[in-house]
Enzyme design. Structure first.
Site, PDB file in Angstrom:
ATOM      1  N   LEU A 104       1.112   0.892 -14.666  1.00 47.91           N
ATOM      2  CA  LEU A 104       2.056   1.438 -13.643  1.00 47.91           C
ATOM      3  C   LEU A 104       1.162   0.575 -11.963  1.00 47.91           C
ATOM      4  CD1 LEU A 104       0.888   5.602 -13.360  1.00 47.91           C
ATOM      5  CD2 LEU A 104       3.168   4.530 -14.819  1.00 47.91           C
ATOM      6  N   ASP A 105       2.865   0.385 -11.563  1.00 43.23           N
ATOM      7  CA  ASP A 105       2.621  -0.392 -10.096  1.00 43.23           C
ATOM      8  C   ASP A 105       1.641   0.174  -9.289  1.00 43.23           C
ATOM      9  OD1 ASP A 105       4.886  -2.121 -11.903  1.00 43.23           O
ATOM     10  OD2 ASP A 105       6.127  -0.974 -10.520  1.00 43.23           O
ATOM     11  N   LYS A 106       1.388  -0.453  -8.600  1.00 48.94           N
ATOM     12  CA  LYS A 106       0.480  -0.199  -7.359  1.00 48.94           C
ATOM     13  C   LYS A 106       1.295   0.874  -6.926  1.00 48.94           C
ATOM     14  CE  LYS A 106      -1.858  -1.782  -3.625  1.00 48.94           C
ATOM     15  NZ  LYS A 106      -1.812  -3.701  -2.184  1.00 48.94           N
ATOM     16  N   HIS A 185       7.980  -3.889 -13.698  1.00 47.20           N
ATOM     17  CA  HIS A 185       9.040  -3.399 -13.196  1.00 47.20           C
ATOM     18  C   HIS A 185      10.760  -2.256 -13.715  1.00 47.20           C
ATOM     19  CE1 HIS A 185       6.140  -4.224 -10.137  1.00 47.20           C
ATOM     20  NE2 HIS A 185       6.765  -5.418 -10.075  1.00 47.20           N
ATOM     21  N   LYS A 188      12.254   0.148 -11.521  1.00 42.61           N
ATOM     22  CA  LYS A 188      12.472  -0.009 -10.523  1.00 42.61           C
ATOM     23  C   LYS A 188      14.031  -1.330 -10.518  1.00 42.61           C
ATOM     24  CE  LYS A 188       8.431  -0.002  -7.792  1.00 42.61           C
ATOM     25  NZ  LYS A 188       7.168   0.189  -7.944  1.00 42.61           N
TER      26      LYS A 188
END
Ligand code: URA
Length: 233
Positions: A104-106, A185, A188
């Site tokens: 999972l992204d930051k 990502h 997004k």
């Protein structure tokens, strides 16, 4: 690793602590040849044989933790500059070589599975297995039918077509998106292809297993066998 007998049985079976305490009181739990008299007794599930009603409890040798990931942590085991999701795992698991099954992204929150079972991790991440990952998303513009259709047909990112995904609109700016793959990502970038930016992203489920509602941000807990099963079904 020595652990309380009620914890070992609870984690392996999903039976409630209350029920396990009753079973112990009724002398239904044995370890090796000895009847367990207190739920506080500690055993090593990798060495001791545990019996419930004289039936051997089959112990999974792997650990599966669900973490409610907060923002600000990277999905890695080591990072020289950033805090990692492993920093949120209690000390007692630090010798288990856990790693995040997928990233999972930051700035993404929610359901992150941590395990030491490489084959399981590979299977749930493989697009061929079609394991659903569902996200709650808020974007900075109005969700359109073009987005819903585009996600369903498969968005092209860097010349590569994504698998079909489901966009379920909640209101003008928020929705659920369900993916069966995990490109860099991905959500997004899929919204960016329509000129929209993602403001909030939270993974709410994997397979049929939802992020436990009682798990606070930054907390993790072991999954039972039944819960692990739900991830792949
Ligand atoms: N898609 C993203 O863009 N980021 C995530 O963290 C997960 C899915």
């Amino acid at each position: 690793m020595l652990e309380r007998i009620d914890k070992i049985i609870g984690n392996q079976t999903g039976i409630s602590r209350n029920e396990i305490h009753k079973m112990i009181k009724n002398k239904k739990v044995k370890v090796n040849d000895k009847v367990v008299v207190s739920p506080k007794e500690k055993y090593d599930s990798s060495k001791d044989n545990i019996y419930i009603d004289d039936e051997l409890l089959v112990i999974s040798k792997y650990v599966y933790l669900v973490l409610n990931k907060p923002k600000g942590y990277v999905s890695a085991t080591i990072d020289h500059y950033e805090k990692t999701v492993l920093d949120l795992v209690p000390e007692s698991y630090q010798n288990r070589h856990l790693f995040p099954a997928g990233r999972l992204d930051k700035d993404t929150t929610g359901f992150l599975l941590l395990t030491d079972d490489g084959i399981f991790a590979h299977n749930i991440l493989s697009p061929k297995k079609h394991i659903k990952k569902k996200y709650y998303v808020i974007i900075d513009s109005i969700i359109t039918n073009d987005m819903i259709d585009g996600f369903s047909n498969g968005i092209i990112l860097d010349g590569e077509k994504c698998k079909s995904s489901i966009l379920e609109k909640i209101d003008d700016n928020s929705c659920y998106v369900t993916l069966t793959e995990g490109k860099y990502h991905q959500i997004k970038r899929m919204f960016q292809s329509f000129g929209a930016s993602v403001l909030e992203l939270k993974r709410v489920s994997m397979g049929s297993l939802e992020l436990p509602s009682d798990l606070a941000l930054g907390e993790c807990r072991e999954l039972t066998k039944d819960e692990v099963y739900l991830i792949t079904h």
